[in-house]
Design an enzyme around this catalytic site. Sequence first.
Site, PDB file in Angstrom:
ATOM      1  N   GLU A   1      10.852  -8.100  -2.482  1.00 39.37           N
ATOM      2  CA  GLU A   1      11.417  -7.079  -1.767  1.00 39.37           C
ATOM      3  C   GLU A   1      10.625  -6.653  -0.316  1.00 39.37           C
ATOM      4  OE1 GLU A   1      11.420  -3.637  -0.588  1.00 39.37           O
ATOM      5  OE2 GLU A   1      10.680  -2.625  -1.923  1.00 39.37           O
ATOM      6  N   LEU A   2      11.186  -6.938   0.593  1.00 39.50           N
ATOM      7  CA  LEU A   2      10.048  -7.174   1.324  1.00 39.50           C
ATOM      8  C   LEU A   2      10.926  -6.342   2.996  1.00 39.50           C
ATOM      9  CD1 LEU A   2      11.173 -10.836   2.723  1.00 39.50           C
ATOM     10  CD2 LEU A   2       8.586  -9.960   0.957  1.00 39.50           C
TER      11      LEU A   2
ATOM     12  N   GLU B   1      11.730  -3.880  12.243  1.00 37.77           N
ATOM     13  CA  GLU B   1      11.769  -2.604  11.887  1.00 37.77           C
ATOM     14  C   GLU B   1      10.244  -1.476  12.030  1.00 37.77           C
ATOM     15  OE1 GLU B   1      10.529  -1.725   6.984  1.00 37.77           O
ATOM     16  OE2 GLU B   1       9.950  -3.117   7.455  1.00 37.77           O
TER      17      GLU B   1
ATOM     18  N   HIS C   1      -3.500  -6.272  -4.944  1.00 36.76           N
ATOM     19  CA  HIS C   1      -3.647  -4.495  -4.950  1.00 36.76           C
ATOM     20  C   HIS C   1      -3.706  -4.933  -3.508  1.00 36.76           C
ATOM     21  CE1 HIS C   1      -1.482  -1.191  -5.819  1.00 36.76           C
ATOM     22  NE2 HIS C   1      -1.582  -0.916  -6.625  1.00 36.76           N
TER      23      HIS C   1
ATOM     24  N   TRP D   1       1.162  -0.968  -0.253  1.00 36.42           N
ATOM     25  CA  TRP D   1      -0.016   0.315  -0.131  1.00 36.42           C
ATOM     26  C   TRP D   1       0.497   1.374  -0.391  1.00 36.42           C
ATOM     27  CZ3 TRP D   1       1.818   2.193   4.294  1.00 36.42           C
ATOM     28  CH2 TRP D   1       2.311   1.964   4.998  1.00 36.42           C
ATOM     29  N   ASN D   2       1.835   1.304   0.070  1.00 33.94           N
ATOM     30  CA  ASN D   2       2.489   2.335   0.669  1.00 33.94           C
ATOM     31  C   ASN D   2       3.660   2.685  -0.653  1.00 33.94           C
ATOM     32  OD1 ASN D   2       4.835   0.085   0.476  1.00 33.94           O
ATOM     33  ND2 ASN D   2       6.359   1.336   1.566  1.00 33.94           N
TER      34      ASN D   2
ATOM     35  N   GLY E   1       6.624  -6.536   0.505  1.00 33.14           N
ATOM     36  CA  GLY E   1       5.597  -6.407   1.341  1.00 33.14           C
ATOM     37  C   GLY E   1       6.055  -7.012   2.870  1.00 33.14           C
ATOM     38  N   SER E   2       5.387  -7.444   3.359  1.00 32.73           N
ATOM     39  CA  SER E   2       5.596  -7.912   4.795  1.00 32.73           C
ATOM     40  C   SER E   2       7.016  -9.260   4.705  1.00 32.73           C
ATOM     41  CB  SER E   2       4.844  -8.060   6.084  1.00 32.73           C
ATOM     42  OG  SER E   2       3.871  -9.298   4.876  1.00 32.73           O
TER      43      SER E   2
ATOM     44  N   CYS F   1      10.027   0.745   2.506  1.00 28.63           N
ATOM     45  CA  CYS F   1      11.348  -0.286   3.653  1.00 28.63           C
ATOM     46  C   CYS F   1      12.488   1.078   3.780  1.00 28.63           C
ATOM     47  CB  CYS F   1      11.044  -0.931   2.432  1.00 28.63           C
ATOM     48  SG  CYS F   1       9.525  -1.776   2.464  1.00 28.63           S
TER      49      CYS F   1
END
Length: 472
Positions: A235-236, A366, A162, A137-138, A213-214, A269
Amino acid sequence: MSDQRTSSFATINPYTGETVAEFPEIEGEQVDSVIKTAGHAFEAWRKRSIEERAAVVGRVAELMRERKETLARTLTLEMGKPISEARGEVDLSASILAYYAEHGPAFAAPEILDFEGEGEACLVSEPLGVLLGVMPWNFPLYQVVRFAGPNLVLGNTVLVKHAGICPQSALALESLFRDAEAPDGVYTNVFVSHDEVARMIDSPVVRGASLTGSERAGAQVAERAGRNMKPSLLELGGSDVFIVLDGEGLERTVSAAVAGRMVNTGQSCTASKRFIVMADVYDDFVEGMRRRFEALTPGDPADDATTLAPLSSERAAADLVDQIRETVEQGAELVIGGNRIDHAGAFVEPTILTGVKPGMRAYAEELFGPAAVIYRVADEDEAVALANDSEYGLGGSVFCADVERGRRVAERVDTGMIWVNHPTSTQPDLPFGGIKRSGYGRELSKLGMQEFVNRKLVRILPPDAELGGVAG
């Protein structure tokens, strides 16, 4: 309008808490139909010349620029992004699509190999098929086009799941591809549950999966893709370091630190999160950060004058405050902030923590929001050791007057990307990706077209060539 969410895909204004719109999920046979359409579209799409495919992607970039203000305001409405940054995200996303429209054909051109023996050999780049992208979402536009742009030029077709809080951004992006005359099924938005994501990866039509995401979601997608013998890209999270080696130009360094920490209200991130500062400039650096943070004031993210936007949701704000509170209870010092702001919306005070030690929440986790952790170190070796004492390895930065010293320290930090004298950033022609628990694979640049591709060897010999041994 209601402030109670009843759908997993809903626009909830984080500044007012109001539910603006809700969208139904699809499931079962509806999902199967979408996958089937994408599969049929792939067979036709791959047969088009790469120049034709690139032209469609380039047209999307043009439309994105034409609709910049509308798109930007949609981003701000759905996840609270400051409007100036939302406009910047549209610009960056358009530049990525334009980059692959221009350079993609050359990136995918056959590569002639230099080898021993007669005849010729080359590597050709062929698309794999239908790809699934699970997006966060970011950055509702940027992170999607980073995945979709190169793969569509290459000849793959994409299904995009999404995040639940930005459905209107998802639909707006899908409409851009439709209006650019991408054939039905080439780019498809899907509002599906996590269970349906797993089932989509299982489908023999889907040939690969990408997730931004996470860690938890990434592990689930990677496990599912691995079980099906399909490639994946992750990509976390990140806990990027910002290393300060000297006090030269300290005002600029502090400005860079605030910008690096506060981009997207800290919800990135690659935002600077761990500030590692030499002892002789530590106090001045902390004071400089404190003054800048103290000057930030909350407001409507759609107002250009706002300097502190809300977080993306009430849950995001509550989670961040819990992390900060528990870290302070564990013995860290709270320099500034740490609480919710007495203001409508998902606001958290800009926060600085010092004295954070191993075992405390903020040391290993994080912090996704306006919260910085600042460490004091004695020398380069201590700075590098602290920087590398993390399960994450996405981005980072090093600041110092001596560029060669900065390069030397940067090369010792375990991370996928690192910038000297600038916070971690991104641009279309530079690779993006991490190591360790920050994921694997690379997006952007030429590497962005080499993740979901069949690099096929074509070896040609004359018909009267001598037959040699065969190995497998």
